[in-house]
Design a protein around this motif. Structure first.
Motif, PDB file in Angstrom:
ATOM      1  N   LEU A 119      -7.812  10.972   3.643  1.00 22.32           N
ATOM      2  CA  LEU A 119      -6.601  10.160   3.626  1.00 22.32           C
ATOM      3  C   LEU A 119      -6.429   9.540   2.246  1.00 22.32           C
ATOM      4  O   LEU A 119      -7.400   9.317   1.527  1.00 22.32           O
ATOM      5  CB  LEU A 119      -6.708   9.039   4.676  1.00 22.32           C
ATOM      6  N   VAL A 120      -5.169   9.274   1.891  1.00 24.18           N
ATOM      7  CA  VAL A 120      -4.862   8.558   0.654  1.00 24.18           C
ATOM      8  C   VAL A 120      -4.064   7.324   1.043  1.00 24.18           C
ATOM      9  O   VAL A 120      -3.173   7.414   1.885  1.00 24.18           O
ATOM     10  CB  VAL A 120      -4.024   9.435  -0.303  1.00 24.18           C
ATOM     11  N   TRP A 121      -4.376   6.192   0.463  1.00 22.25           N
ATOM     12  CA  TRP A 121      -3.618   4.987   0.802  1.00 22.25           C
ATOM     13  C   TRP A 121      -3.487   4.061  -0.398  1.00 22.25           C
ATOM     14  O   TRP A 121      -4.182   4.217  -1.402  1.00 22.25           O
ATOM     15  CB  TRP A 121      -4.263   4.251   1.981  1.00 22.25           C
ATOM     16  N   ALA A 122      -2.600   3.091  -0.265  1.00 23.45           N
ATOM     17  CA  ALA A 122      -2.450   2.032  -1.256  1.00 23.45           C
ATOM     18  C   ALA A 122      -2.297   0.730  -0.483  1.00 23.45           C
ATOM     19  O   ALA A 122      -2.128   0.738   0.740  1.00 23.45           O
ATOM     20  CB  ALA A 122      -1.230   2.274  -2.134  1.00 23.45           C
ATOM     21  N   GLU A 123      -2.365  -0.387  -1.173  1.00 23.67           N
ATOM     22  CA  GLU A 123      -2.133  -1.681  -0.544  1.00 23.67           C
ATOM     23  C   GLU A 123      -0.958  -2.339  -1.267  1.00 23.67           C
ATOM     24  O   GLU A 123      -0.933  -2.377  -2.498  1.00 23.67           O
ATOM     25  CB  GLU A 123      -3.385  -2.549  -0.667  1.00 23.67           C
ATOM     26  N   ILE A 124       0.023  -2.814  -0.498  1.00 24.15           N
ATOM     27  CA  ILE A 124       1.209  -3.410  -1.101  1.00 24.15           C
ATOM     28  C   ILE A 124       1.391  -4.824  -0.536  1.00 24.15           C
ATOM     29  O   ILE A 124       1.965  -5.014   0.528  1.00 24.15           O
ATOM     30  CB  ILE A 124       2.471  -2.555  -0.844  1.00 24.15           C
ATOM     31  N   PRO A 125       0.855  -5.843  -1.240  1.00 27.03           N
ATOM     32  CA  PRO A 125       1.078  -7.220  -0.806  1.00 27.03           C
ATOM     33  C   PRO A 125       2.558  -7.556  -0.944  1.00 27.03           C
ATOM     34  O   PRO A 125       3.225  -7.054  -1.855  1.00 27.03           O
ATOM     35  CB  PRO A 125       0.255  -8.051  -1.801  1.00 27.03           C
ATOM     36  N   ARG A 126       3.099  -8.392  -0.056  1.00 27.20           N
ATOM     37  CA  ARG A 126       4.539  -8.666  -0.044  1.00 27.20           C
ATOM     38  C   ARG A 126       5.031  -9.138  -1.410  1.00 27.20           C
ATOM     39  O   ARG A 126       4.461 -10.035  -2.003  1.00 27.20           O
ATOM     40  CB  ARG A 126       4.868  -9.734   1.001  1.00 27.20           C
ATOM     41  N   GLY A 127       6.078  -8.489  -1.885  1.00 29.09           N
ATOM     42  CA  GLY A 127       6.686  -8.875  -3.153  1.00 29.09           C
ATOM     43  C   GLY A 127       5.860  -8.497  -4.378  1.00 29.09           C
ATOM     44  O   GLY A 127       6.182  -8.896  -5.493  1.00 29.09           O
ATOM     45  N   ASP A 128       4.830  -7.728  -4.174  1.00 28.30           N
ATOM     46  CA  ASP A 128       3.951  -7.389  -5.300  1.00 28.30           C
ATOM     47  C   ASP A 128       3.919  -5.875  -5.497  1.00 28.30           C
ATOM     48  O   ASP A 128       4.419  -5.116  -4.674  1.00 28.30           O
ATOM     49  CB  ASP A 128       2.529  -7.902  -4.992  1.00 28.30           C
ATOM     50  N   ASP A 129       3.327  -5.445  -6.612  1.00 32.03           N
ATOM     51  CA  ASP A 129       3.220  -4.009  -6.889  1.00 32.03           C
ATOM     52  C   ASP A 129       2.110  -3.388  -6.048  1.00 32.03           C
ATOM     53  O   ASP A 129       1.130  -4.065  -5.717  1.00 32.03           O
ATOM     54  CB  ASP A 129       2.898  -3.782  -8.368  1.00 32.03           C
ATOM     55  N   PRO A 130       2.237  -2.095  -5.721  1.00 31.12           N
ATOM     56  CA  PRO A 130       1.164  -1.424  -4.977  1.00 31.12           C
ATOM     57  C   PRO A 130      -0.104  -1.306  -5.820  1.00 31.12           C
ATOM     58  O   PRO A 130      -0.025  -1.220  -7.045  1.00 31.12           O
ATOM     59  CB  PRO A 130       1.730  -0.031  -4.688  1.00 31.12           C
ATOM     60  N   THR A 131      -1.244  -1.280  -5.171  1.00 34.44           N
ATOM     61  CA  THR A 131      -2.481  -0.962  -5.873  1.00 34.44           C
ATOM     62  C   THR A 131      -2.471   0.539  -6.182  1.00 34.44           C
ATOM     63  O   THR A 131      -1.728   1.300  -5.556  1.00 34.44           O
ATOM     64  CB  THR A 131      -3.707  -1.254  -4.994  1.00 34.44           C
ATOM     65  N   PRO A 132      -3.293   0.994  -7.141  1.00 35.49           N
ATOM     66  CA  PRO A 132      -3.374   2.438  -7.377  1.00 35.49           C
ATOM     67  C   PRO A 132      -3.844   3.150  -6.104  1.00 35.49           C
ATOM     68  O   PRO A 132      -4.606   2.570  -5.324  1.00 35.49           O
ATOM     69  CB  PRO A 132      -4.419   2.566  -8.490  1.00 35.49           C
TER      70      PRO A 132
END
Ligand SMILES: [Zn+2]
Lengths: 223, 371
Positions: free
Chosen positions: A125-138
């Protein structure tokens, strides 16, 4: 549709779930299908069908957007190859959209951390984390167990969406995370179109020559 | 009629405009040789990635070079196989998008067929003995890094397979030989250069003449082993392996003592390859009553092969008291992978007003003559 309208055409061949969409800032026409590994044979025929459904011609297109990955290498090449051919013939702008950003778009209003997931093949699987109002992690690449461990760390703030096995959905929910329902987990080409549309309005496009997919962790060994 | 050809089956990204199947109006190629050199051969994943960033500038260069705009293109031809799947995907999909957006026919072309049709191209920069199209029946020797085939061509699109390689392709044999001599990649030109000052008779290397059903077949694996046996006594131990620098393994050439007779070995090796190629081609040409012999593929650019073929033709015609059969080959730039040959094959090979092939797929293992 209104012949004077200008539409953006979005292509998403990142994973075995494929789609194409038209968007004019307001209206959406889209097709989604399980492409499996048969992307090349189906994609252009679906684009042709989509334009027919919308009643528009290639000359009505204002831009082409392509889901830029991560995803399967050959799948991404099909979308990018077709997009570049369309751009060569029309001269309209080309815009690449991160596939994980498109997968997360339906949950933009979530209060915590959205975790969009893609099936990367061979059970990974590939994933990222996107905190609200912030940029996604790589993007990160790992096993379902590794994803579960990370989501447990984030805790109840996590909302997981995208492509993952049903068994993992149960584990994620048991760990206290919010899990997007199946109908919302499906990555929509309209999301790719909307994210690209925002860039088009800002006068921002990619270089059609140099745009290439996001390649994670190198590539398979010499074949 | 202007056909835009697109070719991405291996490691060259190419686009060309050809008028009426014969006149090269532009021939743009982005070579990836430098990209693959450190790996000692083509890395498929790197090749596919290279095509994706080269395809737009290469097609633009072909249109500009031909002095036509997009609207000056009457049809789009593209190699759909055989070749590397990931590489074919880039050209096929770009060709589809281009043809679809312009509302022009899309013509799939077999890569092997395209190589043969390089002989129909008239290169504006080069005076040829004759600009007449090759006469049928033609016996064609197609020799490249991926193929070694003897083909009888009785008309446009009409082929009969006379023989092929049972193991390595001729170009592959050159690549491997060059690797064993520490001469680098690509092997054909490297061996030809090194052989120039060498004695081809110094090392009698084996020739696989085969026979029976394989009268026009080829085999180069024994030759490769024999070369290795000759170079082994000169071989120095490999240095300890360097730490890996990326996901694609680097090629580490073998090291030899300075007294390795490189020139004589290269000359003997090259001679063993072209001896069999030339002899069998001439035999096949007379056996089939050919009116032309056509060379095609990257190895057709080898001057020693051309010279040997001419000499073998003269010898055979004197012995049999029959007139020699004219031998033709494309200019060197059209022997290796290019898109002009793709456009030419599309023009002669199929009806250009067929239904649009929007569902065209790639065919990595396409045999010659299949549609
Ligand atoms: Zn070739």
């Amino acid at each position: 549709m209104n012949g004077a309208a200008r539409f953006l055409l979005a292509l998403d061949t990142s994973t075995e779930q494929a789609g194409v969409a038209l968007f004019d800032g307001d209206r959406v026409v889209e097709l989604l299908w399980p492409a499996g590994r048969d992307q090349t044979r189906v994609l252009l025929a679906q684009v042709d069908r989509l334009l027919g459904l919308a009643g528009i011609a290639v000359s009505d297109l204002a831009a082409v957007a392509v889901a830029a990955g991560p995803g399967t290498y050959n799948g991404l090449r099909v979308g990018h190859g077709l997009a570049k051919g369309l751009i060569l013939a029309t001269g309209i702008p080309l815009i690449g959209v991160p596939t994980l950003a498109a997968a997360a778009l339906p949950h933009r209003a979530w209060h915590g951390v959205v975790v969009p997931v893609l099936a990367a093949g061979r059970g990974r699987l590939v994933w990222a984390e996107i905190p609200r109002g912030d940029d996604p992690t790589p993007p990160r690449n790992g096993t379902p167990v590794e994803l579960l461990a990370r989501v447990i760390e984030i805790g109840a703030a996590a909302l997981v969406t995208g492509e993952f096995p049903a068994a993992l959905a149960a584990d994620l929910a048991a760990a206290g995370a919010a899990v997007s329902p199946p109908a919302l987990r499906v990555r929509r080409p309209a999301s790719v179109a909307q994210l690209a549309w925002d860039r088009l309005l800002a006068g921002d496009a990619d270089d059609a020559a140099t745009l290439e997919p996001v390649y994670l962790h190198g590539a398979p060994a010499v074949g | 009629m202007n056909v835009l050809g697109i070719e991405t089956s291996c490691d060259e990204t190419a686009a060309a405009v050809v008028a009426d199947g014969r006149h090269v109006r532009s021939n743009a190629i982005a070579s990836q040789i430098a990209l693959h050199r450190s790996h000692g051969g083509v890395v498929p994943e790197l090749a596919a990635r290279g095509h994706l960033t080269a395809i737009v500038p290469v097609v633009e260069a072909a249109l500009t070079g031909a002095g036509i705009g997009r609207d000056g293109v009457d049809a789009v031809a593209v190699t759909d196989g055989p070749g590397l799947a990931g590489s074919l995907l880039v050209g096929v999909n770009a060709a589809k998008g281009f043809a679809y957006a312009l509302g022009k026919p899309l013509l799939p072309v077999n890569h092997l067929e395209a190589h043969l049709y390089a002989n129909w191209l008239v290169d504006g920069n080069r005076a040829r003995e004759s600009d007449d199209p090759p006469a049928f029946p033609a016996v064609c020797l197609l020799v490249s890094g991926g193929h070694t085939e003897l083909i009888l061509m009785t008309g446009h699109g009409a082929y009969r397979h006379l023989g092929g390689t049972l193991d390595d392709a001729a170009g592959e044999a050159f690549d491997k030989g060059a690797r064993w001599l520490g001469l680098g990649y690509p092997g054909g030109p490297a061996i030809e250069r090194a052989a120039r000052d060498g004695d081809p008779a110094r090392f009698p290397l084996p020739r696989a003449w085969l026979g029976g059903d394989e009268e026009f077949g080829f085999s180069f694996s024994g030759l490769k082993t024999a070369l290795r046996r000759l170079t082994d006594p000169y071989r120095l131990p490999d240095p300890p392996p360097a730490p890996s620098t990326g996901p694609f393994p680097e090629h580490r050439p073998p090291l030899f003592r300075p007294d390795l007779p490189v020139a004589d070995l290269a000359a003997s090796y090259q001679d063993a390859v072209i001896d069999v190629l030339a002899t069998k081609t001439v035999r096949a040409a007379f056996a089939q009553g050919a009116r032309t012999v056509l060379l095609a593929g990257g190895v057709a650019a080898n001057a020693a092969l051309r010279a040997r073929l001419g000499a073998e033709m003269d010898r055979h015609s004197e012995t049999g008291r029959v007139p020699p059969i004219p031998v033709r080959w494309p200019p060197p730039a059209l022997c290796t992978d290019n898109a002009a040959m793709v456009a030419a094959a599309a023009f002669f090979g199929r009806d250009p007003v067929g239904p649009p092939a929007w569902d065209l797929d790639v065919h990595p293992r396409h045999p010659l003559g299949s549609r």
